[in-house]
Enzyme design. Structure first.
Site, PDB file in Angstrom:
ATOM      1  N   GLU A  36       0.834  -1.201   0.000  1.00 18.57           N
ATOM      2  CA  GLU A  36       0.000   0.000   0.000  1.00 18.57           C
ATOM      3  C   GLU A  36       0.869   1.251   0.000  1.00 18.57           C
ATOM      4  O   GLU A  36       0.553   2.242  -0.662  1.00 18.57           O
ATOM      5  CB  GLU A  36      -0.909   0.016   1.227  1.00 18.57           C
ATOM      6  CG  GLU A  36      -1.971  -1.052   1.221  1.00 18.57           C
ATOM      7  CD  GLU A  36      -2.814  -1.004   2.476  1.00 18.57           C
ATOM      8  OE1 GLU A  36      -3.995  -0.658   2.363  1.00 18.57           O
ATOM      9  OE2 GLU A  36      -2.273  -1.283   3.570  1.00 18.57           O
ATOM     10  N   GLU A  88      -7.957   6.174  10.012  1.00 25.72           N
ATOM     11  CA  GLU A  88      -8.422   6.936  11.168  1.00 25.72           C
ATOM     12  C   GLU A  88      -7.516   8.150  11.399  1.00 25.72           C
ATOM     13  O   GLU A  88      -7.988   9.255  11.675  1.00 25.72           O
ATOM     14  CB  GLU A  88      -8.434   6.061  12.429  1.00 25.72           C
ATOM     15  CG  GLU A  88      -9.479   4.969  12.431  1.00 25.72           C
ATOM     16  CD  GLU A  88      -9.050   3.660  11.768  1.00 25.72           C
ATOM     17  OE1 GLU A  88      -8.194   3.684  10.844  1.00 25.72           O
ATOM     18  OE2 GLU A  88      -9.586   2.616  12.151  1.00 25.72           O
ATOM     19  N   LYS A 113     -11.822   4.012   1.517  1.00 24.47           N
ATOM     20  CA  LYS A 113     -10.678   3.284   0.974  1.00 24.47           C
ATOM     21  C   LYS A 113     -11.225   2.135   0.121  1.00 24.47           C
ATOM     22  O   LYS A 113     -11.283   0.985   0.555  1.00 24.47           O
ATOM     23  CB  LYS A 113      -9.809   2.770   2.124  1.00 24.47           C
ATOM     24  CG  LYS A 113      -8.474   2.211   1.710  1.00 24.47           C
ATOM     25  CD  LYS A 113      -7.641   1.858   2.946  1.00 24.47           C
ATOM     26  CE  LYS A 113      -6.302   1.300   2.556  1.00 24.47           C
ATOM     27  NZ  LYS A 113      -5.487   0.989   3.754  1.00 24.47           N
TER      28      LYS A 113
END
Length: 148
Positions: A36, A88, A113
């Site tokens: 990622e 978050e 996401k």
């Protein structure tokens, strides 16, 4: 609790208006997994800011409101900026940026996401953070009364 449509709990409340920015798409490198961070992915941001737009409307003056184009650019810079592990954390940074505008009383940001690394089919993963500008601190108390 303060209602999201007013700035206080009493009868003299000023109704608040909303500016909503939905579906801001920005590439970022956030996530826990190394892939990622390396490859990046698209994040979708929704933001709502509560403020009183009366003066902006009365004077037809963009300087008396929140410029949603500038807000979009600010949020995009954060999403495209230094990576964090958690959405978050990203949502918290975005809502804090919304509250930097003096006129904003409350803000809500949702970070979607859509390409989260989940092996089961899903429609969306999102985190929503809502924060209000802290109330003004009470004025300092006068000198303590003398005891008898």
């Amino acid at each position: 609790m303060v209602s999201p449509v007013t700035d206080g709990p009493g009868p003299g409340d000023v109704p608040l208006d909303r500016i909503t920015l939905t579906g801001l798409r920005v590439r970022g490198h956030h996530g826990v997994l190394p892939a990622e961070r390396e490859l990046g992915q698209e994040f979708v941001i929704d933001a709502v800011v509560w403020l009183d737009v009366t003066e902006a409307a009365r004077h037809d003056d963009v300087t008396r409101t929140v410029h949603y184009g500038e807000l979009a650019e600010t949020l995009a810079e954060i999403v495209g900026g230094p990576p964090v592990d958690l959405i978050e954390t990203l949502a918290q940074r975005l809502v804090a940026a919304c509250l930097r505008a003096d006129r904003v009383v409350r803000a809500e940001v949702t970070v979607h996401k859509p390409a989260a690394p989940i092996p089961i089919p899903f429609g969306d993963v999102a985190v929503t953070v809502t924060r209000a500008r802290p109330a003004d601190p009470p004025p300092p108390a006068g000198p303590a009364p003398e005891g008898r």
